[in-house]
Motif scaffolding. Structure first.
Motif, mmCIF file in Angstrom:
data_model
loop_
_atom_site.group_PDB
_atom_site.id
_atom_site.type_symbol
_atom_site.label_atom_id
_atom_site.label_comp_id
_atom_site.label_asym_id
_atom_site.label_seq_id
_atom_site.Cartn_x
_atom_site.Cartn_y
_atom_site.Cartn_z
ATOM 1 N N VAL A 203 0.827 -1.208 0.000
ATOM 2 C CA VAL A 203 0.000 0.000 0.000
ATOM 3 C C VAL A 203 0.867 1.266 0.000
ATOM 4 O O VAL A 203 1.863 1.341 0.718
ATOM 5 N N PHE A 204 0.471 2.237 -0.819
ATOM 6 C CA PHE A 204 1.159 3.528 -0.812
ATOM 7 C C PHE A 204 0.492 4.459 0.189
ATOM 8 O O PHE A 204 -0.731 4.435 0.357
ATOM 9 N N ALA A 205 1.331 5.264 0.855
ATOM 10 C CA ALA A 205 0.808 6.150 1.894
ATOM 11 C C ALA A 205 1.364 7.553 1.684
ATOM 12 O O ALA A 205 2.404 7.733 1.047
ATOM 13 N N ARG A 206 0.664 8.509 2.204
ATOM 14 C CA ARG A 206 1.148 9.886 2.169
ATOM 15 C C ARG A 206 1.903 10.192 3.452
ATOM 16 O O ARG A 206 1.382 9.997 4.549
ATOM 17 N N LYS A 207 3.124 10.682 3.301
ATOM 18 C CA LYS A 207 3.935 11.092 4.441
ATOM 19 C C LYS A 207 3.924 12.618 4.405
ATOM 20 O O LYS A 207 4.555 13.223 3.535
ATOM 21 N N ASN A 208 3.199 13.213 5.323
ATOM 22 C CA ASN A 208 2.944 14.651 5.236
ATOM 23 C C ASN A 208 4.000 15.482 5.954
ATOM 24 O O ASN A 208 4.295 15.249 7.119
ATOM 25 N N TYR A 209 4.583 16.393 5.234
ATOM 26 C CA TYR A 209 5.436 17.396 5.880
ATOM 27 C C TYR A 209 5.584 18.578 4.939
ATOM 28 O O TYR A 209 5.359 18.447 3.726
ATOM 29 N N PHE A 210 5.940 19.730 5.515
ATOM 30 C CA PHE A 210 6.116 20.903 4.667
ATOM 31 C C PHE A 210 7.582 21.144 4.380
ATOM 32 O O PHE A 210 8.407 21.188 5.281
ATOM 33 N N TYR A 211 7.920 21.275 3.129
ATOM 34 C CA TYR A 211 9.261 21.700 2.743
ATOM 35 C C TYR A 211 9.162 22.285 1.342
ATOM 36 O O TYR A 211 8.396 21.785 0.519
ATOM 37 N N PRO A 212 9.904 23.345 1.064
ATOM 38 C CA PRO A 212 9.736 24.001 -0.242
ATOM 39 C C PRO A 212 9.984 23.088 -1.445
ATOM 40 O O PRO A 212 9.434 23.335 -2.520
ATOM 41 N N ASP A 213 10.816 22.042 -1.261
ATOM 42 C CA ASP A 213 11.097 21.187 -2.422
ATOM 43 C C ASP A 213 10.069 20.061 -2.579
ATOM 44 O O ASP A 213 10.261 19.128 -3.351
ATOM 45 N N LEU A 214 8.960 20.177 -1.824
ATOM 46 C CA LEU A 214 7.942 19.122 -1.864
ATOM 47 C C LEU A 214 6.590 19.766 -2.165
ATOM 48 O O LEU A 214 5.784 20.028 -1.267
ATOM 49 N N SER B 223 4.945 7.361 -0.237
ATOM 50 C CA SER B 223 5.877 6.339 0.228
ATOM 51 C C SER B 223 5.057 5.103 0.579
ATOM 52 O O SER B 223 3.867 5.035 0.276
ATOM 53 N N GLN B 224 5.692 4.121 1.191
ATOM 54 C CA GLN B 224 4.924 2.991 1.713
ATOM 55 C C GLN B 224 5.177 2.949 3.204
ATOM 56 O O GLN B 224 6.284 3.197 3.661
ATOM 57 N N PHE B 225 4.152 2.652 3.979
ATOM 58 C CA PHE B 225 4.318 2.725 5.420
ATOM 59 C C PHE B 225 3.999 1.387 6.073
ATOM 60 O O PHE B 225 4.897 0.597 6.348
ATOM 61 N N GLU B 226 2.737 1.078 6.231
ATOM 62 C CA GLU B 226 2.398 -0.125 6.991
ATOM 63 C C GLU B 226 2.685 -1.415 6.227
ATOM 64 O O GLU B 226 3.130 -2.388 6.808
ATOM 65 N N ASP C 187 4.313 12.258 13.647
ATOM 66 C CA ASP C 187 4.383 13.632 13.148
ATOM 67 C C ASP C 187 4.021 13.720 11.669
ATOM 68 O O ASP C 187 3.674 14.784 11.173
ATOM 69 N N TYR C 188 4.175 12.613 10.956
ATOM 70 C CA TYR C 188 3.968 12.647 9.508
ATOM 71 C C TYR C 188 2.514 12.391 9.108
ATOM 72 O O TYR C 188 2.167 12.496 7.936
ATOM 73 N N ARG C 189 1.675 12.020 10.084
ATOM 74 C CA ARG C 189 0.260 11.782 9.775
ATOM 75 C C ARG C 189 0.104 10.894 8.538
ATOM 76 O O ARG C 189 -0.592 11.231 7.583
ATOM 77 N N TYR C 190 0.788 9.748 8.561
ATOM 78 C CA TYR C 190 0.681 8.817 7.428
ATOM 79 C C TYR C 190 -0.771 8.385 7.236
ATOM 80 O O TYR C 190 -1.490 8.124 8.198
ATOM 81 N N PHE C 191 -1.188 8.298 6.008
ATOM 82 C CA PHE C 191 -2.460 7.615 5.715
ATOM 83 C C PHE C 191 -2.405 7.098 4.280
ATOM 84 O O PHE C 191 -1.651 7.631 3.462
ATOM 85 N N PRO C 192 -3.161 6.030 3.975
ATOM 86 C CA PRO C 192 -3.118 5.442 2.629
ATOM 87 C C PRO C 192 -3.464 6.488 1.576
ATOM 88 O O PRO C 192 -4.389 7.278 1.781
#
Ligand code: ADP
Ligand code: MG
Length: 496
Positions: free
Chosen positions: A96-107, A114-117, A288-293
């Motif tokens: 499963v692909f997941a969203r790894k949330n963070y703020f950075y100008p290059d993103l 990414s993949q998490f669980e 901190d990254y609030r991963y979710f599918p």
């Protein structure tokens, strides 16, 4: 692999399994980002080629323009399957692909896919030699993810630029258990993993360009204590920096503890100019990254027949090749590991054997004289001036007794320096043929016996060792061309 079991047992019982540094045990785990060698990005059709003008290889998907959707690159998945097969891992039929949330100008999306669980590659291991000792490092997982862009600080005074060419480049993040116990072991692991990913062709391995970069998690503890707090050294992109950075970090952590301070979990950067590591930020927790599918991507389903097709197309792996050298040719595990350092080295050895070289002798020459010269000139086997066929010819002349070691080295030197290309012609030209002419040898024997009466008397009085001195004298007088075994026999006969 009994070493492995012992290591893990020892670990569980809290016994150190590596060298202690000032009474502390060192614990290292690695996270490696291998850039996959696909032509296009992991979720878009933009090119992954390195070195283009900034932002010329970032399409609407990479720029995160509204309304765009990611589409999985099949080639990236296939490369992950290859790694899993090479390392004996489980390949998840559904990940499963997941969203790894963070703020950075290059993103630009504000999250990294990414993949998490459920990662695509689970478990497996990497085995290698540390000196003559076999080590095995267990893998936790390898997951697919996209790279971020790059912030450019150098060319802008008082501002930074953003280059999104790298955004969306496919990465496989390969994570180990904290199984390494010294800097040397960590570097050997990284070298082995680098060898494997380039061997199976999933990554170009170019460390300067960032295609293979390692994060080293380092902690120390007194033997028997529970795991210490780790600090993570980010983005090590050369084996030399890796060694310097980990060594520095180990010393730094021990100093801190000895001074009564506590290690805080942190992400640190290595500065090659000062040779020091410095904290960049306090380490985030996964919370901190609030991963979710990722709702934009369906689960990644890999059918068994896809895995089987990839398996059937895999090249022979270094580990299998080394095992073959041990079982078919009787080489030591260590020599076999040396010969399988790269596909070209193994091919060279195979070619030499095919051309008639005794495997054991060919192995000795390649890992000895040859490796020394290649290292000295900093060239790879592809650039060696002695071909596998020439080496085979040389080795045959050693095996059939034509060339004593000393003379063989002279022939090798001539081949290497271009002072001849045919082994037999060089033997002829340099007059290196052994002294099979018993007449000439006989004369030398008589002279040596006449000049070394003391040795002769001692030998006759029963001191076997005295013969060695005489053999040495004869060898010297023959210019190294006599056969020592033959000389010994002849001397014994004469003195009997
Ligand atoms: P995260 O996901 O927060 O980065 P993980 O538990 O996945 O944390 O570990 C990341 C890496 O750190 C792994 O390679 C693991 O082996 C290593 N590691 C975990 N604990 C330690 C420790 N105490 N000392 C050294 N390395 C460690
Ligand atoms: Mg991590």
């Amino acid at each position: 692999m009994s070493e492995t079991v012992n290591t893990f047992e020892a670990q569980q019982e809290g016994r150190p399994t590596g060298p202690l540094v000032r009474g502390y045990e060192v614990i290292i785990g690695f996270e490696t980002h291998a850039q996959l060698s696909t032509a296009s990005k992991i979720f878009s059709r933009a090119s992954t080629a390195f070195g283009a003008e900034p932002n010329t290889q970032a399409c609407a998907v990479d720029l995160a323009l509204p309304g765009t959707l990611p589409v999985m690159n099949k080639g990236a998945v296939e490369r992950a399957i290859k790694l899993g097969l090479a390392l004996g891992s489980h390949i998840a039929p559904r990940s499963v692909f997941a969203r790894k949330n963070y703020f950075y100008p290059d993103l630009p999306k504000g999250y990294q896919i990414s993949q998490f669980e459920i990662p695509v590659v689970q478990g497996g291991s990497v085995s290698f030699f540390l000196g003559e000792e076999k080590k095995t490092v267990r893998l936790v997982r390898a997951h697919l993810e996209e790279d971020a862009g790059k912030s450019l600080h150098e060319d802008f005074i008082g501002q930074s630029g953003i280059d999104l060419n790298r955004a969306g480049t496919p990465l496989l993040e390969i994570v180990t258990e904290p199984d390494m116990r010294s800097t040397a072991e960590a570097v050997a692991y990284a070298r082995e993993l680098h060898k494997i990913v380039t061997w199976i062709g999933i990554c170009d391995g170019n460390m300067q360009e960032g295609s293979f970069r390692c994060d080293a998690n380092v902690s120390v503890r007194r033997p028997g204590e529970k795991l210490g707090t780790r600090r993570e050294i980010k983005n090590l992109n050369s084996f030399k920096f890796m060694q310097q950075a980990i060594d520095y970090e180990i010393r730094w952590q021990i100093e801190e503890i000895e001074d009564g301070r506590k290690i805080e979990q942190a992400t640190v950067l290595f500065n090659p100019d000062t040779g020091e590591t410095r904290a960049m930020r306090a380490k985030e927790d996964s919370a901190d990254y609030r991963y979710f599918p990722d709702p934009d991507l369906p689960p990644l389903v890999i059918a068994a027949d896809w895995i089987e097709r990839v398996r059937s197309e895999m090249p022979e792996l270094p580990r299998a090749m080394a095992e073959r050298y041990v079982s078919d040719y009787g080489l030591s595990e260590y020599d076999a590991a040396q010969l399988t350092q790269s596909p070209s080295l193994a091919r060279y050895f195979d070619d030499a054997v095919k051309a008639g070289a005794t495997p054991k002798l060919a192995s000795n020459w390649i890992t000895g004289e040859m490796a020394r010269r290649l290292n000295a000139q900093e060239i790879g086997i592809e650039a060696a001036p002695v071909s596998a066929q020439q080496l085979a010819q040389l080795v045959q002349r050693v095996a059939d007794g034509t060339l004593p070691n000393n003379a063989a080295r002279q022939v090798f030197d001539a081949l290497w320096t271009g002072d001849g290309s045919d082994v037999d012609a060089i033997i002829e030209a340099k007059d290196l043929k052994p002294m099979n002419d018993t007449g000439a040898l006989d004369k030398i024997l008589d002279e040596v016996i006449a000049k070394n009466q003391k040795n002769v008397d001692e030998y006759r009085a029963g001191k076997e060792k005295a013969l060695n001195g005489l053999v040495g004298q004869v060898m010297k007088a023959s210019g190294g061309k006599a056969n020592p075994a033959q000389v010994t026999e002849l001397l014994k006969a004469k003195l009997a």
